[in-house]
Design an enzyme around this catalytic site. Structure first.
Site, PDB file in Angstrom:
ATOM      1  N   ARG A 129      -6.729 -13.475   9.506  1.00  0.00           N
ATOM      2  CA  ARG A 129      -5.406 -12.242   9.431  1.00  0.00           C
ATOM      3  C   ARG A 129      -4.833 -12.795  10.790  1.00  0.00           C
ATOM      4  NH1 ARG A 129      -6.510  -6.009   9.303  1.00  0.00           N
ATOM      5  NH2 ARG A 129      -7.310  -6.286  11.341  1.00  0.00           N
ATOM      6  N   SER A 180      -6.321  -4.137  -0.692  1.00  0.00           N
ATOM      7  CA  SER A 180      -6.591  -2.685  -0.012  1.00  0.00           C
ATOM      8  C   SER A 180      -6.351  -1.438  -0.913  1.00  0.00           C
ATOM      9  CB  SER A 180      -5.921  -2.929   1.289  1.00  0.00           C
ATOM     10  OG  SER A 180      -6.017  -3.668   1.971  1.00  0.00           O
ATOM     11  N   LYS A 231      -5.812   0.084  13.035  1.00  0.00           N
ATOM     12  CA  LYS A 231      -4.484   0.484  12.377  1.00  0.00           C
ATOM     13  C   LYS A 231      -4.352   1.896  12.741  1.00  0.00           C
ATOM     14  CE  LYS A 231      -4.267  -2.652   8.549  1.00  0.00           C
ATOM     15  NZ  LYS A 231      -3.737  -3.079   7.401  1.00  0.00           N
TER      16      LYS A 231
END
Length: 212
Positions: free
Chosen positions: A42, A111, A140
């Site tokens: 990522r 997701s 997050k």
């Protein structure tokens, strides 16, 4: 492409925030030595050229350990580095569009935060789901903690592997036992660790307890 649930057991998601004493490459190698079963690369800040160069190197490393590499969000990088899979969020390219771009030979992860999102993702070609945040997470800040019942409902509703993500660490991982998840995706619990290899060995053993 079907996704083997066993490869989802201990899913490492990279984060450049903890690069320092080790390079990202070295961190990923430590995680692989410690027993992670797949890696998601990522990169939110790197440009495509740098991301691709890194992805090629990390993919070669993962291949040495027989572990699939998933690229986060970037379909072009995933195709060009010949990654085994790509993972997209709800705000990224839809799974059906991703499938058109990558063909049948690449795994797609999506997701999901609700049963409907999970069902839609599978209908559009998702091979596995990343579901969370199952616990409060600092990675997050815009995601709220998911009720355990929602996680159970998603696992019961779909026939693809489900990976729990969000705020998971050694102290709370066993709380996921009995939910039906096939594995856990971890960011800081792996990459913020002082000894990533040793940490992954412990996390691998705990993950195996969850899915029994």
């Amino acid at each position: 492409m079907k996704c083997d649930k066993h490869t989802m057991l201990l899913y490492a998601v990279t984060d450049r925030a903890w690069v320092g004493e080790q390079t990202l490459y070295q961190q990923v190698e430590s995680a692989l030595k410690g027993g992670v079963t797949c890696v998601q690369l990522r990169e939110k800040q790197l440009g495509d050229a740098d991301f691709l160069q890194e992805a090629i190197q990390i993919h070669a490393l993962c291949q040495q350990y027989g572990v699939p590499l998933f690229i986060n969000d970037n379909v072009e990088v995933a195709l060009q580095c010949h990654a085994e899979g790509i993972h997209v969020g709800q705000d990224d390219m839809a799974a059906a569009q991703v499938r058109q771009r990558v063909g049948e030979g690449v795994m797609i992860g999506v997701s999901a935060h609700t049963v409907q999102e999970a069902l839609d993702a599978v209908a559009h070609g998702a091979d596995y789901l990343g579901v969370g945040a199952v616990f409060a997470t600092h990675t997050k800040t815009d995601v709220s903690e998911m009720p355990r019942q929602t996680l159970l409902d998603i696992c019961n509703a779909v026939d693809v592997p489900v990976v729990a993500i969000g705020g998971i660490h050694k102290e709370n991982i066993l709380q996921l036992k009995g939910t039906g998840v096939d594995g856990v995706a971890l960011v800081s619990a792996i990459f913020a660790a002082k000894d990533i290899e040793a940490e992954c060995r412990e996390l691998r053993a705990l993950s195996e307890q969850i899915i029994k």
